[in-house]
Design a protein around this motif. Structure first.
Motif, short mmCIF file in Angstrom:
data_model
loop_
_atom_site.label_atom_id
_atom_site.label_comp_id
_atom_site.label_asym_id
_atom_site.label_seq_id
_atom_site.Cartn_x
_atom_site.Cartn_y
_atom_site.Cartn_z
N GLY A 8 54.13 30.25 57.49
CA GLY A 8 53.44 29.01 57.84
C GLY A 8 52.49 29.23 59.00
O GLY A 8 52.91 29.63 60.09
N ASN A 9 51.21 28.99 58.75
CA ASN A 9 50.18 29.11 59.78
C ASN A 9 49.86 27.70 60.28
O ASN A 9 49.16 26.95 59.62
N TRP A 10 50.42 27.38 61.45
CA TRP A 10 50.25 26.01 61.95
C TRP A 10 48.85 25.75 62.50
O TRP A 10 48.51 24.62 62.82
N LYS A 11 48.09 26.82 62.67
CA LYS A 11 46.74 26.72 63.25
C LYS A 11 46.80 25.96 64.58
O LYS A 11 47.80 26.03 65.28
N MET A 12 45.75 25.21 64.93
CA MET A 12 45.72 24.53 66.23
C MET A 12 46.17 23.08 66.03
O MET A 12 45.40 22.13 66.20
N GLY A 97 42.49 38.66 61.03
CA GLY A 97 41.37 38.57 60.09
C GLY A 97 41.35 37.30 59.25
O GLY A 97 40.77 37.27 58.16
N HIS A 98 41.99 36.24 59.76
CA HIS A 98 41.93 34.97 59.03
C HIS A 98 40.46 34.55 58.90
O HIS A 98 39.66 34.77 59.81
N SER A 99 40.14 33.89 57.79
CA SER A 99 38.72 33.55 57.55
C SER A 99 38.17 32.63 58.63
O SER A 99 36.97 32.67 58.93
N TYR A 169 45.81 37.37 50.42
CA TYR A 169 44.53 37.07 49.75
C TYR A 169 44.31 35.57 49.86
O TYR A 169 45.09 34.77 49.33
N GLU A 170 43.23 35.21 50.55
CA GLU A 170 42.93 33.79 50.76
C GLU A 170 41.48 33.52 50.40
O GLU A 170 40.58 33.71 51.25
N PRO A 171 41.22 33.10 49.17
CA PRO A 171 39.85 32.75 48.83
C PRO A 171 39.40 31.61 49.76
O PRO A 171 40.07 30.58 49.84
N TRP A 173 37.16 29.45 49.72
CA TRP A 173 36.85 28.17 49.09
C TRP A 173 38.12 27.36 48.79
O TRP A 173 38.03 26.18 48.45
N ALA A 174 39.27 27.99 48.92
CA ALA A 174 40.53 27.28 48.64
C ALA A 174 41.26 26.87 49.91
O ALA A 174 42.22 26.11 49.85
N ILE A 175 40.79 27.34 51.06
CA ILE A 175 41.53 27.07 52.30
C ILE A 175 41.23 25.68 52.82
O ILE A 175 40.08 25.35 53.12
N GLY A 176 42.27 24.87 52.88
CA GLY A 176 42.15 23.53 53.43
C GLY A 176 41.29 22.59 52.60
O GLY A 176 40.91 21.52 53.06
N THR A 177 40.95 22.98 51.37
CA THR A 177 40.04 22.18 50.56
C THR A 177 40.77 21.38 49.48
O THR A 177 40.17 20.52 48.84
N TYR A 213 49.49 34.92 48.65
CA TYR A 213 48.34 34.08 48.30
C TYR A 213 48.22 32.97 49.34
O TYR A 213 49.23 32.40 49.77
N GLY A 214 46.99 32.63 49.73
CA GLY A 214 46.78 31.49 50.63
C GLY A 214 45.59 30.68 50.20
O GLY A 214 44.55 31.22 49.78
N GLY A 215 45.71 29.37 50.30
CA GLY A 215 44.61 28.47 49.93
C GLY A 215 45.15 27.27 49.19
O GLY A 215 45.37 27.34 47.97
N SER A 216 45.40 26.18 49.94
CA SER A 216 45.87 24.92 49.35
C SER A 216 47.12 25.11 48.48
O SER A 216 47.25 24.47 47.44
N CYS A 217 48.01 25.97 48.93
CA CYS A 217 49.29 26.13 48.23
C CYS A 217 50.19 24.96 48.64
O CYS A 217 50.26 24.61 49.82
N GLY A 234 53.34 33.32 49.95
CA GLY A 234 52.16 32.58 50.38
C GLY A 234 51.98 32.54 51.88
O GLY A 234 52.95 32.59 52.64
N LEU A 235 50.72 32.46 52.29
CA LEU A 235 50.37 32.11 53.67
C LEU A 235 49.92 30.66 53.59
O LEU A 235 48.95 30.34 52.89
N ILE A 236 50.65 29.80 54.27
CA ILE A 236 50.51 28.36 54.05
C ILE A 236 49.95 27.69 55.29
O ILE A 236 50.53 27.81 56.38
N GLY A 237 48.87 26.94 55.14
CA GLY A 237 48.29 26.21 56.26
C GLY A 237 48.81 24.79 56.29
O GLY A 237 49.92 24.52 56.75
N GLY A 238 48.02 23.86 55.76
CA GLY A 238 48.35 22.43 55.81
C GLY A 238 49.78 22.09 55.43
O GLY A 238 50.45 21.32 56.13
N ALA A 239 50.26 22.66 54.35
CA ALA A 239 51.60 22.30 53.85
C ALA A 239 52.72 22.87 54.73
O ALA A 239 53.88 22.52 54.53
C1 PEP Z 1 45.35 29.19 55.69
O1 PEP Z 1 44.58 28.74 56.53
O2 PEP Z 1 45.83 30.32 55.84
C2 PEP Z 1 45.65 28.36 54.54
C3 PEP Z 1 46.10 28.94 53.47
O3 PEP Z 1 45.40 27.02 54.69
P1 PEP Z 1 45.72 25.86 53.60
O4 PEP Z 1 47.09 26.15 53.05
O5 PEP Z 1 45.69 24.60 54.39
O6 PEP Z 1 44.66 25.95 52.55
#
Ligand code: PEP
Length: 253
Positions: A8-12, A97-99, A169-171, A173-177, A213-217, A234-239
């Motif tokens: 879980g990547n809580w970000k800021m 190396g996060h996008s 792998y985090e496309p 275009w899928a991150i936080g979208t 995998y990361g990107g709106s999982c 998965g590498l998970i942001g929002g969720a």
């Molecule tokens: C991320 O930032 O690494 C990520 C996967 O974010 P989200 O799950 O919110 O798309």
């Protein structure tokens, strides 16, 4: 069998009290479910909360990772946090190396190399992100881009060092979208990455490398993403900011 990882990547996000509440909620939910024995859960809170989160559980609940690290060893780098500092807090992992860091803080592949080297030198496992932006996918350049990121960022390592690396792998275009890669798109790219690793380090190392995998999982799509043979979690942001969603993903194997 290679590890399944849900990080879980809580970000800021979150104040101290909110972060404390989230870990509490995660711990409570973990009492109600059984994680697959091969699944490692990792929480990556912001720097100021690392100690609080680490103090919560032993490794049987979750591991703790940082979201960033300095590419320098120590010294006059105001505001930076070194790998030695993370090591001294007995942290396990660190995202590199996060996008968002590549886009907003100009983190190049050369910087990724120095950060990965710092982390490995200090006994932390780097979670190294790669992935193409939308224009690159539309131009069918995703394989070229990911190959460059992996080759330039990681292939200076020895096979022994590489064994401690996790790839995400985090496309972009899928991150936080809210727009997730299809299971087929994820599997194709993960298999491609594993192939690159096999060419460089051999099959045994490639088969042992966890590729996330990361990107709106989310809980609703995690199962079909994780069902693919080369998707190891998965590498998970929002969720990851809601205990129920995060645990829903962690139990999707
Ligand atoms: C991320 O930032 O690494 C990520 C996967 O974010 P989200 O799950 O919110 O798309």
């Amino acid at each position: 069998m290679r590890k399944h990882i849900v990080a879980g990547n809580w970000k800021m996000n979150k104040t101290f009290d909110e972060a404390d509440e989230l870990v509490n909620d995660i711990m409570a939910k973990l009492e109600e479910v059984t994680l697959d024995a091969n699944t490692t859960m990792i929480l990556c809170p912001p720097f100021p909360y690392l100690e609080m989160v680490s103090d919560y559980g032993d490794d049987s609940y979750f591991m703790v990772g940082a979201q960033n690290v300095s590419d320098q060893e120590s010294g006059a780098y105001t505001g930076e946090v070194s790998a030695a500092m993370l090591e001294s807090m007995e942290l396990d992992y660190c995202i590199v190396g996060h996008s968002e860091r590549r886009a907003y803080y100009h983190e190049t592949d050369e910087i990724v190399v120095r950060k990965v080297d710092q982390l490995l030198k200090h006994g932390l496992r780097p979670i190294v992100c790669c992935g193409e932006v939308l224009e690159e996918r539309e131009a069918e350049k995703q394989y070229e881009v990911v190959k460059r990121q992996i080759t330039d960022g990681l292939f200076h390592l020895s096979a022994e060092q590489f064994a401690d690396v996790v790839i995400a792998y985090e496309p972009v275009w899928a991150i936080g979208t809210g727009k997730t890669a299809t299971p087929e798109q994820a599997q194709e790219m993960h298999a491609f990455i594993r192939g690159l690793i096999a060419e460089k380090y051999g099959n045994e190392v490639a088969e042992e490398t966890s590729i996330l995998y990361g990107g709106s999982c989310k809980p609703s799509n995690a199962k079909e993403l994780f069902a693919n043979k080369d998707v190891d979690g998965g590498l998970i942001g929002g969720a990851s900011l809601k205990a129920e969603d995060f645990i829903g993903i962690a139990t999707a194997f």
